[in-house]
Write an enzyme that holds these catalytic residues in place. Structure first.
Site, PDB file in Angstrom:
ATOM      1  N   LYS A 157      43.461  53.760  33.586  1.00 31.17           N
ATOM      2  CA  LYS A 157      44.240  52.898  33.673  1.00 31.17           C
ATOM      3  C   LYS A 157      43.797  52.003  32.453  1.00 31.17           C
ATOM      4  CE  LYS A 157      45.165  49.075  34.533  1.00 31.17           C
ATOM      5  NZ  LYS A 157      45.540  48.031  33.709  1.00 31.17           N
TER       6      LYS A 157
ATOM      7  N   GLU B  20      30.489  48.086  34.219  1.00 30.47           N
ATOM      8  CA  GLU B  20      30.136  47.560  32.979  1.00 30.47           C
ATOM      9  C   GLU B  20      30.765  46.354  32.435  1.00 30.47           C
ATOM     10  OE1 GLU B  20      27.604  48.844  31.081  1.00 30.47           O
ATOM     11  OE2 GLU B  20      27.743  51.024  31.229  1.00 30.47           O
TER      12      GLU B  20
ATOM     13  N   CYS C 116      31.385  42.538  24.656  1.00 36.49           N
ATOM     14  CA  CYS C 116      30.503  42.170  25.793  1.00 36.49           C
ATOM     15  C   CYS C 116      28.891  41.932  25.437  1.00 36.49           C
ATOM     16  CB  CYS C 116      30.311  43.288  26.595  1.00 36.49           C
ATOM     17  SG  CYS C 116      30.004  44.894  26.116  1.00 36.49           S
TER      18      CYS C 116
ATOM     19  N   GLU D  93      30.450  33.407  30.221  1.00 42.75           N
ATOM     20  CA  GLU D  93      31.001  34.117  29.099  1.00 42.75           C
ATOM     21  C   GLU D  93      32.380  33.562  28.591  1.00 42.75           C
ATOM     22  OE1 GLU D  93      32.553  37.783  29.778  1.00 42.75           O
ATOM     23  OE2 GLU D  93      31.462  38.671  28.012  1.00 42.75           O
TER      24      GLU D  93
HETATM   25  P1  NAD Z   1      39.509  42.450  33.359  1.00 41.52           P
HETATM   26  O1  NAD Z   1      38.419  42.320  34.294  1.00 41.52           O
HETATM   27  O2  NAD Z   1      40.421  41.213  33.422  1.00 41.52           O
HETATM   28  O3  NAD Z   1      40.329  43.798  33.075  1.00 41.52           O
HETATM   29  C1  NAD Z   1      39.855  44.891  32.967  1.00 41.52           C
HETATM   30  C2  NAD Z   1      40.512  45.880  33.305  1.00 41.52           C
HETATM   31  O4  NAD Z   1      40.603  45.909  34.827  1.00 41.52           O
HETATM   32  C3  NAD Z   1      42.000  45.960  32.816  1.00 41.52           C
HETATM   33  O5  NAD Z   1      42.428  47.218  32.941  1.00 41.52           O
HETATM   34  C4  NAD Z   1      42.676  45.397  34.301  1.00 41.52           C
HETATM   35  O6  NAD Z   1      44.231  45.632  34.255  1.00 41.52           O
HETATM   36  C5  NAD Z   1      42.028  46.175  35.129  1.00 41.52           C
HETATM   37  N1  NAD Z   1      42.197  45.387  36.576  1.00 41.52           N
HETATM   38  C6  NAD Z   1      42.356  43.869  36.725  1.00 41.52           C
HETATM   39  N2  NAD Z   1      42.338  43.788  38.151  1.00 41.52           N
HETATM   40  C7  NAD Z   1      42.285  44.921  38.936  1.00 41.52           C
HETATM   41  C8  NAD Z   1      42.115  45.287  40.023  1.00 41.52           C
HETATM   42  N3  NAD Z   1      42.194  44.449  41.105  1.00 41.52           N
HETATM   43  N4  NAD Z   1      42.131  46.492  40.459  1.00 41.52           N
HETATM   44  C9  NAD Z   1      41.688  47.705  39.395  1.00 41.52           C
HETATM   45  N5  NAD Z   1      41.888  47.299  38.229  1.00 41.52           N
HETATM   46  C10 NAD Z   1      41.955  45.846  37.627  1.00 41.52           C
HETATM   47  O7  NAD Z   1      38.440  42.241  31.972  1.00 41.52           O
HETATM   48  P2  NAD Z   1      39.212  42.144  30.406  1.00 41.52           P
HETATM   49  O8  NAD Z   1      39.522  40.799  30.408  1.00 41.52           O
HETATM   50  O9  NAD Z   1      39.980  43.221  30.288  1.00 41.52           O
HETATM   51  O10 NAD Z   1      37.966  42.569  29.563  1.00 41.52           O
HETATM   52  C11 NAD Z   1      36.925  41.417  29.213  1.00 41.52           C
HETATM   53  C12 NAD Z   1      35.764  41.773  29.933  1.00 41.52           C
HETATM   54  O11 NAD Z   1      35.165  42.960  29.877  1.00 41.52           O
HETATM   55  C13 NAD Z   1      34.567  40.843  29.626  1.00 41.52           C
HETATM   56  O12 NAD Z   1      33.877  40.140  30.801  1.00 41.52           O
HETATM   57  C14 NAD Z   1      33.665  41.411  28.960  1.00 41.52           C
HETATM   58  O13 NAD Z   1      32.272  41.144  28.728  1.00 41.52           O
HETATM   59  C15 NAD Z   1      33.721  43.170  29.610  1.00 41.52           C
HETATM   60  N6  NAD Z   1      33.315  44.034  28.673  1.00 41.52           N
HETATM   61  C16 NAD Z   1      32.244  44.377  29.072  1.00 41.52           C
HETATM   62  C17 NAD Z   1      31.667  45.733  28.276  1.00 41.52           C
HETATM   63  C18 NAD Z   1      30.477  46.455  28.970  1.00 41.52           C
HETATM   64  O14 NAD Z   1      30.235  47.622  28.464  1.00 41.52           O
HETATM   65  N7  NAD Z   1      29.596  45.554  29.414  1.00 41.52           N
HETATM   66  C19 NAD Z   1      32.611  46.254  27.486  1.00 41.52           C
HETATM   67  C20 NAD Z   1      33.674  45.346  26.995  1.00 41.52           C
HETATM   68  C21 NAD Z   1      33.992  44.431  27.710  1.00 41.52           C
END
Ligand code: NAD
Length: 487
Positions: free
Chosen positions: A181, A256, A289, A384
């Site tokens: 997804k 992650e 991230c 962040e």
């Molecule tokens: P987000 O948590 O808003 O969304 C990530 C994914 O989760 C999306 O596909 C979203 O549709 C899905 N999602 C949201 N609610 C959900 C639910 N209730 N059930 C299942 N799926 C759901 O994050 P974002 O804004 O897309 O990404 C940014 C974040 O990701 C930042 O905090 C960043 O640090 C982190 N990130 C971490 C890494 C790592 O490897 N540690 C890498 C890249 C990004």
């Protein structure tokens, strides 16, 4: 173009789900906007519980066949996927840049080749996977990696295809089937990749893609009782929701998450190198991230560091990510820009001083920003931002540097700039972080464990850690007695 395809600068992308080897539409759609100029790229299928269930059913149906496929054959197919990705690097790069605004040159030269490498690496790892048998009072122990079953992979928008394939490749290599997804703000390369993988010979149902919102399609997938693994990359609040869904079904999950990583610059460091490392934190418009967004500099060199940093950062070119000379592109969404600016304005109200930036640019761009005079317990130091915003603080000795570095709820990464090997060893030993870089940044080998401590994540991915996660390990103990010779 049919009503279900988009033309993204000459590349055709299907807007529907990919389930069981077929394209599936939804009654509803959501709008996908390009961060480059705010133009509408198209309407994407908006998955619900029905599409999530269909995808899990397809992954379940395909699982026995894929799991039983000989390792060498699975590896061959994954290498074929890598070959196919390499042939489409330009198309994938164009689509990703239009969808998430990251630099076209980075996609061409770094990110998309890395997507192919993800498949090659885990295909090769699979072939070499083994475990020495061992003996217990004459009994033989044999450890094997059994694939777990359908895996749900949920990914963010900042490096969409790279992060997705960092999960897809080991999950498939291990013999699982997957449902991806992708993030709703950058869903297109997932769809294009599904076509590429199918053409390369990946059997139907082994990879499925469900498009849609997290609270709808994402939630339906992670709550599904037939799912055997959940791997998530994204934000901390979403991780908590997913962890609760995983707990309800007792499904192993890996997370992650975000970070607020420090860059520690000691007076004995190569100052130009340290400045380069600091300026590099604006990559991907700060939407990384791992970014070391808290710059901690030894007081005696702070003034000179700031002078050289300002000179170097001011020379960065911000603009259209398709332009080869651009260093910083747009931020993903107007909502994200408002969030970034909110952080900065509140920091200024709390007494922070702008060294550079501190304001929105034209369109969806935020000026590369460095703030100083920030308190350790302030929001701008603790939360962040996920934009091109760095803070600068000073320290007087090693103890203070380590204390400031570790004073966070995160623990994803840390970078240390020093010319003293003894100091490097002492400091890295005390830092709480999944990855520590010394005099370098962003060097990532897929053999290495990758993940975060504290609120930056649960579990590690990479090499053997990925296989351990995506498999049910089995130990078979055979007695020395009881064998009949059927010779
Ligand atoms: P987000 O948590 O808003 O969304 C990530 C994914 O989760 C999306 O596909 C979203 O549709 C899905 N999602 C949201 N609610 C959900 C639910 N209730 N059930 C299942 N799926 C759901 O994050 P974002 O804004 O897309 O990404 C940014 C974040 O990701 C930042 O905090 C960043 O640090 C982190 N990130 C971490 C890494 C790592 O490897 N540690 C890498 C890249 C990004």
């Amino acid at each position: 173009m049919s009503e279900h395809t988009l033309n993204v600068a000459g590349v055709t992308v299907d807007t529907r789900h990919w389930i069981g080897g077929e394209r599936v539409a939804s009654a509803d759609t959501f709008v996908d906007v390009s961060p480059i100029d705010g133009s509408v790229l198209g309407e994407i299928a908006r998955g619900t519980t029905a599409e999530a269930s269909a995808a899990v059913a397809a992954a379940r149906a395909a699982f026995p066949g894929w799991a039983a496929t000989a390792r060498a054959e699975r590896a061959r197919i994954l290498h074929a996927v890598a070959d196919a990705v390499e042939k489409r690097i330009e198309d994938l790069s164009i689509v990703e840049t239009h969808d998430n605004g990251a630099l076209l040159r980075s996609h061409r030269r770094g990110v998309m080749p890395r997507v192919a490498h993800n498949f090659r690496f885990f295909a090769d790892w699979l072939v070499g996977l083994g475990h020495e048998d061992f003996d217990t009072r004459g009994h033989t122990n044999h450890v094997s990696w059994d694939p777990a079953g359908p895996c749900v992979l949920i990914t963010p928008w900042n490096a969409p295809l790279m992060l997705a394939t960092w999960k897809i490749a080991p999950a498939l290599a291990a013999g699982n089937t997957v449902i991806l997804k992708p993030a709703e703000w950058a869903p297109l390369t997932a769809s294009l990749f599904a076509d590429i993988a199918a053409e390369a010979g990946l059997p139907a149902g082994v990879l499925n893609v469900v498009q849609g919102y997290g609270a709808e399609a994402g939630n339906a997938l992670v709550s599904h009782p037939d799912v055997r693994r959940i791997s998530f990359t994204g934000s901390v609040p979403t991780a908590k929701t997913i962890a609760a869904a995983a707990a309800a079904n007792l499904v192993p999950a890996s997370f992650e998450l975000g970070g607020k990583s420090p860059l520690l610059v000691f007076a004995d460091a190569d100052l130009d190198l340290a400045v380069d490392l600091a300026v590099e934190q604006y990559d991907n418009a700060g939407q990384v991230c791992l970014a070391a967004t808290r710059i901690l500099v030894e007081e005696t060199i702070a003034q000179e560091f700031t002078r050289r940093f300002t000179e170097k950062a001011s020379a960065l070119r911000q603009g259209d990510p398709r332009d080869e000379t651009t260093d910083i592109g747009p931020n993903i969404h107007t909502r994200q820009l408002e969030k970034i600016d909110g952080f900065v304005q509140r920091a200024l109200t709390a007494g922070a001083r702008v060294v550079i930036g501190g304001r929105r640019g034209e369109g969806q761009y935020y000026a590369p920003t460095l703030l100083t005079d920030v308190a350790q317990d302030s929001e701008i130091v603790q939360e962040e931002v996920f934009g091109p915003v760095l803070t600068l603080q000073t320290f007087t000795d090693e103890d203070e540097a380590v204390r400031l570095a570790n004073d966070t709820r995160f623990g994803l990464a840390a970078t240390v700039a020093t010319g003293d090997r003894g100091r490097a060893a002492r400091v890295t030993d005390r830092l709480v972080a999944g990855t520590v870089w010394v005099n370098c940044f962003f060097v990532r080998d897929l053999q290495a464990p990758f993940g975060g401590s504290r609120h930056s994540g649960v579990g590690r991915e990479g090499g053997t850690w990925s296989f351990d996660f995506y498999c049910d390990l089995k130990n078979t103990v055979s007695a020395p007695k009881g064998w009949r010779d059927h010779g």
